[in-house]
Motif scaffolding. Structure first.
Motif, short mmCIF file in Angstrom:
data_model
loop_
_atom_site.label_atom_id
_atom_site.label_comp_id
_atom_site.label_asym_id
_atom_site.label_seq_id
_atom_site.Cartn_x
_atom_site.Cartn_y
_atom_site.Cartn_z
N LYS A 74 9.08 16.98 -26.08
CA LYS A 74 8.92 15.62 -26.60
C LYS A 74 8.52 14.62 -25.52
O LYS A 74 7.63 13.79 -25.72
N PHE A 75 9.16 14.67 -24.37
CA PHE A 75 8.94 13.67 -23.33
C PHE A 75 7.86 14.13 -22.36
O PHE A 75 7.73 15.31 -22.05
N THR A 76 7.08 13.18 -21.87
CA THR A 76 6.03 13.47 -20.89
C THR A 76 6.26 12.60 -19.66
O THR A 76 7.14 11.73 -19.64
N LYS A 77 5.43 12.82 -18.67
CA LYS A 77 5.56 12.02 -17.44
C LYS A 77 5.40 10.53 -17.70
O LYS A 77 5.94 9.69 -16.95
N ASP A 78 4.69 10.18 -18.75
CA ASP A 78 4.51 8.75 -19.07
C ASP A 78 5.80 8.09 -19.54
O ASP A 78 5.91 6.86 -19.54
N ASP A 79 6.77 8.89 -19.98
CA ASP A 79 8.05 8.34 -20.43
C ASP A 79 8.99 8.06 -19.27
O ASP A 79 10.03 7.42 -19.46
N ILE A 80 8.66 8.55 -18.08
CA ILE A 80 9.52 8.37 -16.91
C ILE A 80 9.07 7.09 -16.20
O ILE A 80 8.05 7.08 -15.51
N LYS A 81 9.80 6.02 -16.37
CA LYS A 81 9.41 4.71 -15.86
C LYS A 81 10.01 4.45 -14.48
O LYS A 81 10.76 3.51 -14.26
N ASN A 82 9.66 5.31 -13.54
CA ASN A 82 10.16 5.14 -12.18
C ASN A 82 8.95 5.10 -11.24
O ASN A 82 8.36 6.13 -10.95
N PRO A 83 8.58 3.94 -10.74
CA PRO A 83 7.37 3.82 -9.92
C PRO A 83 7.45 4.52 -8.58
O PRO A 83 6.42 4.73 -7.92
#
Length: 613
Positions: free
Chosen positions: A223-232
């Motif tokens: 379900k989750f992709t790298k775009d869902d990880i909001k850590n710059p």
């Protein structure tokens, strides 16, 4: 636990690897990867907030979770000489079933399998080893259904009264286990075994979210992709791995919920906890678990207790005790005490002060993990704390670009310098080979002043007892340039607000290091490269004597040397040591013998990046 006369009584332990239930992913905002467990009413699901494991590896943890072994007593008595949970439950009248999706034989240790074989019934989803691909944890479910159905058929549930109260004075179980009470007969470890008990105890051992994370869930849970990880601060690759971890947790939520479903309509108590945690780029460039560089993220674990409606109605006081313990500090090596306490089982090794659910529980117990006090040394680690730790230094940082490239990963850096005169003034030229570029690397005319000006702007988080962060490899220190070099280095530090004790000046010219040490800098003698294999014992003895003389000169704080010489240099004196092993992968370095030596204060590791020179 339910009364011994109650057939429909279940006690289940569900173990796997994962992170804290309430904060499974430290993204901002948190990812919704526990949708099913989150729907269970709070009265039925107690979520514990402060539980850690005693180690970072399954074998070590389960040796203590399932026995009376702990860090306080394991030096006096081996884990296998204490009573284990399976044998105790059998002697207390429980039919014990162990169902596992982990390996049957492991290169990391076989304590779990050894204890598992004590069960009345032991089932594995596959006969695999440590490096074999494991099936998804859903393979556990039909095995569990089969065992439950078989047990209920043998117990004749409909004729039994499940409203009895818990026995007030449960039987005392002897410390020594009578061999005649414990069967090793494989014929009895089958589903055809005739029921001799009306109580059931299940241990369900999952793979959970153990790495590699992408192998822990089927495509339907992708379900989750790298775009869902909001850590710059994370790279795209790191975000992808964090997303895979989040998906593994999402799938684990489904599996644990399915297991709970199978017990929710029975008089049951279900414990779920992880054997250890996982660090997944939480505050440094690392994903996994290791005892050599333990962090809070590797030992903080989810710990949940599910209580069925029937259990709550039958044991209201006990249910409230469980709820009241949710915020108490606990380490899972004492789990056996907690389980026996709620089960009403008494054995000689039980200590009420170690039971999470007891009024006598010792909330001030020091929780030690790999000789570290968790509450003092690990608990407050965050994304700004320690980076890679005070003992891991980056080798050959000889450009401003490389310094900034790795400033978020490393706290401490080694810089090569030559002290030169440009016709107008003395200065430190940054570079391994000086102006001549003897190895084909010419000077880029980078002044150490500019290098340290940039370094001074980088946030430096001090760890306890950590001071130095700059290892200055002074290539051409000698008696003629020593005074001028000291004056220039002091000027640079004063200008940029760098304390003298933050710098280690390293040189093979130990006689000239004394003035740097007396000024407040740290100093190290550079031990030359040897051909130890071809040195005679007489030559080795002479070299040890020379090194000892240097350490006794009061000119140096450290000896610095190539890691392969560790045993040789270590034998010289009790002085603190610095070393390098830059050809080895970082996480292999932390497993080496020398890294475990507390006299080793810094280890240089190599990482080229985009700006290496």
């Amino acid at each position: 636990m339910p009364d011994s006369k109650t057939a429909d009584s279940k006690n289940s332990i569900d173990s796997a690897d994962s992170k804290d239930f309430k904060a499974q992913d430290s993204t901002n905002p948190p990812l919704p990867n526990n949708p099913l467990l989150s729907k269970i009413p709070p009265k039925n699901l107690a979520i514990f907030s402060d539980v850690i494991s005693p180690a970072t590896h399954t074998d070590i943890v389960l040796k203590e979770v399932l026995t009376f072994s702990n860090y306080e007593n394991k030096a006096q008595i081996p884990w296998y000489k204490t009573m284990n949970l399976i044998d105790i439950m059998k002697l207390a009248g429980y039919y014990t079933s162990w169902i596992s999706n982990q390996e049957v034989v492991s290169i990391y240790g076989n304590a779990p399998e050894t204890i598992a074989r004590r069960s009345n019934l032991t089932l594995f989803t596959t006969l695999s080893g440590s490096f074999s691909e494991k099936p998804y944890d859903e393979k556990i479910l039909p095995l569990l259904d089969r065992v439950i159905k078989d047990r209920e058929a043998k117990m004749g549930l409909k004729t039994l009264d499940s409203t009895k109260t818990r026995t007030e004075n449960p039987p005392k179980i002897p410390n020594e286990i009578p061999s005649e009470n414990l069967s090793n007969n494989p014929a009895k470890n089958s589903l055809n075994t005739q029921a001799k008990t009306q109580k059931n105890f299940y241990i369900i051992h999952l793979m959970g979210t153990h790495g590699a994370f992408k192998n822990r869930y089927p495509r339907a849970f992708d379900k989750f992709t790298k775009d869902d990880i909001k850590n710059p601060d994370l790279s795209l690759e790191q975000r992808q791995i964090r997303a895979e971890y989040a998906n593994a947790i999402l799938y684990n939520d489904f599996i644990v919920s399915e297991i709970i479903k199978r017990f929710k309509d029975k008089n049951s108590l279900v414990f779920y906890f992880s054997d250890h945690g996982e660090e997944v780029y939480d505050f440094r460039d690392f994903a996994g678990h290791t005892g050599s560089m333990v962090s809070r993220f590797m030992v903080e674990i989810p710990f949940l207790v599910f209580m069925s409606d029937e259990f709550i109605a039958t044991y209201p006081n006990l249910s409230q005790k469980i709820q009241n313990a949710k915020n108490k500090p606990f380490m899972s090596d004492d789990f056996i005490h907690a389980l026996l306490d709620v089960s009403g089982i008494k054995v000689g090794e039980f200590e009420s002060s170690r039971s999470l659910f007891s009024d006598d529980f010792n909330q001030k117990r020091i929780r030690m993990v790999y000789d570290k006090n968790y509450d003092f040394e690990l608990r407050n680690q965050s994304d700004k704390y320690a980076k890679l730790g005070s003992r891991i230094w980056l080798h050959r940082v000889n450009s401003v670009e490389k310094l900034h490239e790795f400033s978020k990963k490393y706290n401490s850096f080694e810089i090569d310098t030559h002290f030169l005169h440009n016709g107008e003034r003395w200065y430190f030229d940054v570079g391994h080979d000086g102006l001549g570029g003897k190895n084909g690397v010419k000077s880029i005319n980078l002044d150490l002043d500019l290098m340290l000006e940039n370094l001074a702007k980088i946030e430096f988080i001090r760890e306890p007892n950590a001071e130095a962060r700059i290892w200055l490899d002074f290539k051409n220190l000698n008696a003629k340039n020593a005074q001028n070099a000291l004056a220039e280095l002091k000027r640079i530090c004063d200008k940029n607000g760098i304390s003298y004790n933050e710098i280690i000046v390293e040189s093979g010219s130990w006689e000239n290091l004394g003035i740097f040490k007396n000024a407040g800098f740290k100093t190290s003698y550079y031990v030359p490269y040897y051909d130890l294999k071809n040195m005679s014992e007489k030559e080795k003895m002479a070299e040890r004597a020379r090194l000892k003389k240097i350490t006794e000169s009061k000119n140096v704080d450290f000896l610095s040397f190539y890691a392969v010489y560790y045993d040789f240099v270590k034998s010289v004196s009790d002085i603190d040591l610095l070393t390098w092993d830059e050809g080895k992968e970082l996480w292999k370095v932390v497993g080496e013998k020398y890294f475990k030596d507390k006299k080793i204060k810094a280890v240089l590791v190599g990482e080229s990046g985009k700006s290496h020179r």
